[in-house]
Write a protein that holds these residues in place. Structure first.
Motif, mmCIF file in Angstrom:
data_model
loop_
_atom_site.group_PDB
_atom_site.id
_atom_site.type_symbol
_atom_site.label_atom_id
_atom_site.label_comp_id
_atom_site.label_asym_id
_atom_site.label_seq_id
_atom_site.Cartn_x
_atom_site.Cartn_y
_atom_site.Cartn_z
ATOM 1 N N ILE A 281 17.470 36.688 43.937
ATOM 2 C CA ILE A 281 16.487 36.148 43.088
ATOM 3 C C ILE A 281 15.426 37.517 42.849
ATOM 4 C CG2 ILE A 281 14.909 35.581 44.955
ATOM 5 C CD1 ILE A 281 13.931 33.201 43.247
ATOM 6 N N THR A 282 14.947 37.518 41.891
ATOM 7 C CA THR A 282 14.201 38.929 41.556
ATOM 8 C C THR A 282 12.739 38.435 41.103
ATOM 9 O OG1 THR A 282 16.023 40.241 40.402
ATOM 10 C CG2 THR A 282 13.678 40.963 39.973
ATOM 11 N N VAL A 283 11.601 39.099 41.953
ATOM 12 C CA VAL A 283 10.375 38.150 42.075
ATOM 13 C C VAL A 283 9.365 39.346 41.841
ATOM 14 C CG1 VAL A 283 10.471 38.360 44.553
ATOM 15 C CG2 VAL A 283 8.891 36.685 43.457
ATOM 16 N N ASP A 284 8.373 38.926 41.277
ATOM 17 C CA ASP A 284 6.973 39.824 41.262
ATOM 18 C C ASP A 284 6.254 39.571 42.342
ATOM 19 O OD1 ASP A 284 4.601 40.818 40.520
ATOM 20 O OD2 ASP A 284 3.943 39.534 38.684
ATOM 21 N N TRP A 432 7.280 43.466 33.168
ATOM 22 C CA TRP A 432 7.300 41.968 33.727
ATOM 23 C C TRP A 432 6.338 41.202 32.801
ATOM 24 C CZ3 TRP A 432 11.059 40.448 37.094
ATOM 25 C CH2 TRP A 432 10.802 38.991 37.668
ATOM 26 N N VAL A 443 7.809 44.743 41.300
ATOM 27 C CA VAL A 443 9.031 43.662 41.490
ATOM 28 C C VAL A 443 10.069 44.185 42.366
ATOM 29 C CG1 VAL A 443 10.815 42.916 40.185
ATOM 30 C CG2 VAL A 443 8.738 43.238 38.959
ATOM 31 N N THR A 445 14.110 42.372 44.637
ATOM 32 C CA THR A 445 15.036 41.496 44.504
ATOM 33 C C THR A 445 15.447 41.268 45.874
ATOM 34 O OG1 THR A 445 16.110 42.342 42.455
ATOM 35 C CG2 THR A 445 17.410 41.112 43.801
ATOM 36 N N ALA A 468 10.499 33.515 47.921
ATOM 37 C CA ALA A 468 9.955 34.548 46.706
ATOM 38 C C ALA A 468 8.717 33.682 46.350
ATOM 39 C CB ALA A 468 11.338 34.295 45.598
ATOM 40 N N ALA A 469 8.462 32.351 46.245
ATOM 41 C CA ALA A 469 7.567 31.779 45.815
ATOM 42 C C ALA A 469 6.153 32.421 46.683
ATOM 43 C CB ALA A 469 7.505 30.313 46.129
ATOM 44 N N GLU A 472 5.350 35.757 45.732
ATOM 45 C CA GLU A 472 4.687 35.964 44.244
ATOM 46 C C GLU A 472 3.337 35.567 44.494
ATOM 47 O OE1 GLU A 472 5.570 34.452 39.904
ATOM 48 O OE2 GLU A 472 6.855 33.749 41.329
#
Length: 481
Positions: A281-284, A432, A443, A445, A468-469, A472
């Motif tokens: 998963i890729t995340v900001d 993004w 960002v 991963t 990830a959440a 972010e």
């Protein structure tokens, strides 16, 4: 125990891990004649798990060091002798090899002085090897060669006295062995192995047909000589051999041992035992990176190592709390899934001796400052090569921070016995979509590998999505905890 044995105490290689069978002596801190005290560190050894310093259990003076640096020694073998009463005057110390397990099988019988390993010194012995039965077609070994062979093999018993052996012709006073294992001391055997030299092909020049270091170096030099120096009319097979040796001379061979050997075996066992699944998963993580900078200025975090890995670790702990079934192990023998109500969080650390995975015990109960302190201590100890074997046992889940090498992500292999491992990739500034507009954002991963026997796709996906959440929107560290 005799009076001599009470005075000269033999310190045996201990099992410093969990069921280890051997260790390599990396460095001696004492030499014969040095005064030592109970608890003083006398040497550093490397096991299959870590480098460990060994303390001396006696007060006294070092009488003998039985093995050179770089020697691998079995657990239970004496490595040093300490004279605990040096003021009592000269005395003969018992041979340390007499305490080896093999010597326990020998018949007790008085005899004179014996050949022992270099550094032991000649000493009287109370044991004697049972005479070997002669094998058909194999000539009896001469007394001198038999004594050297006993020395090189580390046996407590010496060769049979000359009076008990058949007389040998004077012309064969120092023969090289015609058959069997070439005579050479352990350091010389190691040198030959490192240089790729077969001892059976080396011409011995030492006493009683013993191969010396100089012999091995001479053989290595001859093997690496340019092919042009060989006779022009050499056979094709000889030319091929010379070419192979020339190539070998341009190679560096590194023995596989210690931590690297154990890691390699563990990875093979894990890869071919646990069915791996890896999700990405890729995340900001822009907000998380801002929080890191704020925490560095927080008085409660003063003096602590604050970095993105700290918040990744905390995020994973929160995700495990929300999905406790991921923190488990597969019990093959009892056919059970064992869910752990504690988290021993492993952090993969690259060291000069190889990859190790020490873990933070009870990480789920630690506050953020406590977790930061534990991470800082774990990393610094690993870099110094001082991680204790117990600190690497009992892990439940692991984080590997491949981002420090500039790597985006990977497919990590499970640490044996664990259910999941999270790879944290490099944080990079990338375009993004943020609030409907394309903006530069921080960002990264993430990749989560898990054991599909006990973690199905739904559970693994929930854990990765939760991590990830949180990264972010790091305020979820509060609302979800």
């Amino acid at each position: 125990m005799t009076a001599t044995e009470q005075r000269f105490r033999e310190f045996k290689m201990p099992d410093v891990g969990e069921g280890l069978t051997e260790a390599e002596i990396l460095k001696w801190y004492v030499q014969p004649g040095d005064t030592v005290t109970d608890g003083q560190v006398i040497c550093e050894v490397e096991t299959a798990k870590a480098a460990v310093e060994l303390p001396c259990p006696y007060d006294g003076v070092v009488h003998a060091v039985h093995f050179e640096e770089g020697t691998t020694v079995d657990v239970g073998t004496s490595i040093i002798a300490v004279d605990t009463d040096p003021g009592a005057g000269p005395a003969e110390a018992p041979a340390a090899a007499a305490e080896a397990p093999a010597a326990a099988e020998e018949d007790a019988e008085p005899q004179g002085r014996q050949a022992v390993l270099v550094g032991y010194g000649a000493a009287p012995s109370s044991t004697k090897r049972r005479a070997r039965k002669p094998q058909p077609g194999v000539p009896a070994q001469e007394p001198a060669a038999a004594a050297v062979q006993a020395e090189l093999n580390g046996h407590a018993g010496a060769a049979a006295p000359a009076a008990e052996a058949p007389a040998a012709p004077a012309a064969s006073a120092a023969p090289a062995p015609a058959a069997g294992r070439p005579l050479a001391k352990p350091p010389v055997r190691k040198l030959a192995k490192d240089l790729g030299i077969d001892l059976a092909t080396v011409t011995p020049t030492g006493p009683d047909g013993v191969v010396t270091r100089e012999d091995v170096h001479a053989a290595a030099s001859a093997a690496s000589a340019p092919a042009a120096e060989a006779p022009a009319a050499q056979p094709a097979a000889t030319a091929a051999t010379a070419g192979s040796e020339a190539v070998r001379a341009r190679e560096t061979r590194i023995p596989i041992k210690g931590v690297r050997k154990a890691t390699a075996q563990a990875m093979v066992n894990s890869a071919f035992t646990a069915p791996h699944v890896t999700e990405f998963i890729t995340v900001d993580v822009t907000r998380t990176m801002k929080l890191v900078q704020e925490l560095k200025q927080d008085p409660d975090m003063a003096g602590l190592r604050v970095n993105p890995l700290l918040l990744v670790a905390k995020a994973l702990l929160v995700a495990i709390k929300r999905n406790p079934d991921v923190n488990a192990a597969w019990d093959e023998e009892n056919q059970e899934i064992v869910r752990k109500d504690y988290v021993n969080l492993g952090i993969a650390a690259a060291t000069p001796r190889g990859l190790i995975v020490p873990n933070i015990k009870g990480a789920e109960a630690k506050t953020l400052p406590q977790l930061a302190a534990a991470l800082g201590e774990l990393v610094s100890t690993a870099r110094e090569g001082k991680t204790a074997p117990g600190d690497m046992a009992g892990g439940t889940v692991t984080i590997t921070n491949v981002g420090v090498f500039g790597v985006d992500t990977g497919t990590p292999i499970l640490n044996p016995g664990e259910s999941a491992i999270l790879a944290f990739g490099a944080v990079k500034l990338q375009p993004w979509v943020h609030k409907g507009k394309v903006k530069p954002r921080q960002v990264t991963t993430l990749a989560l590998s898990f054991d599909h026997r006990l973690v199905d796709g739904e559970l693994g996906s929930k854990v990765l999505a939760d991590v990830a959440a949180i990264l972010e929107h790091p305020k979820r560290l509060i609302t979800w905890a």
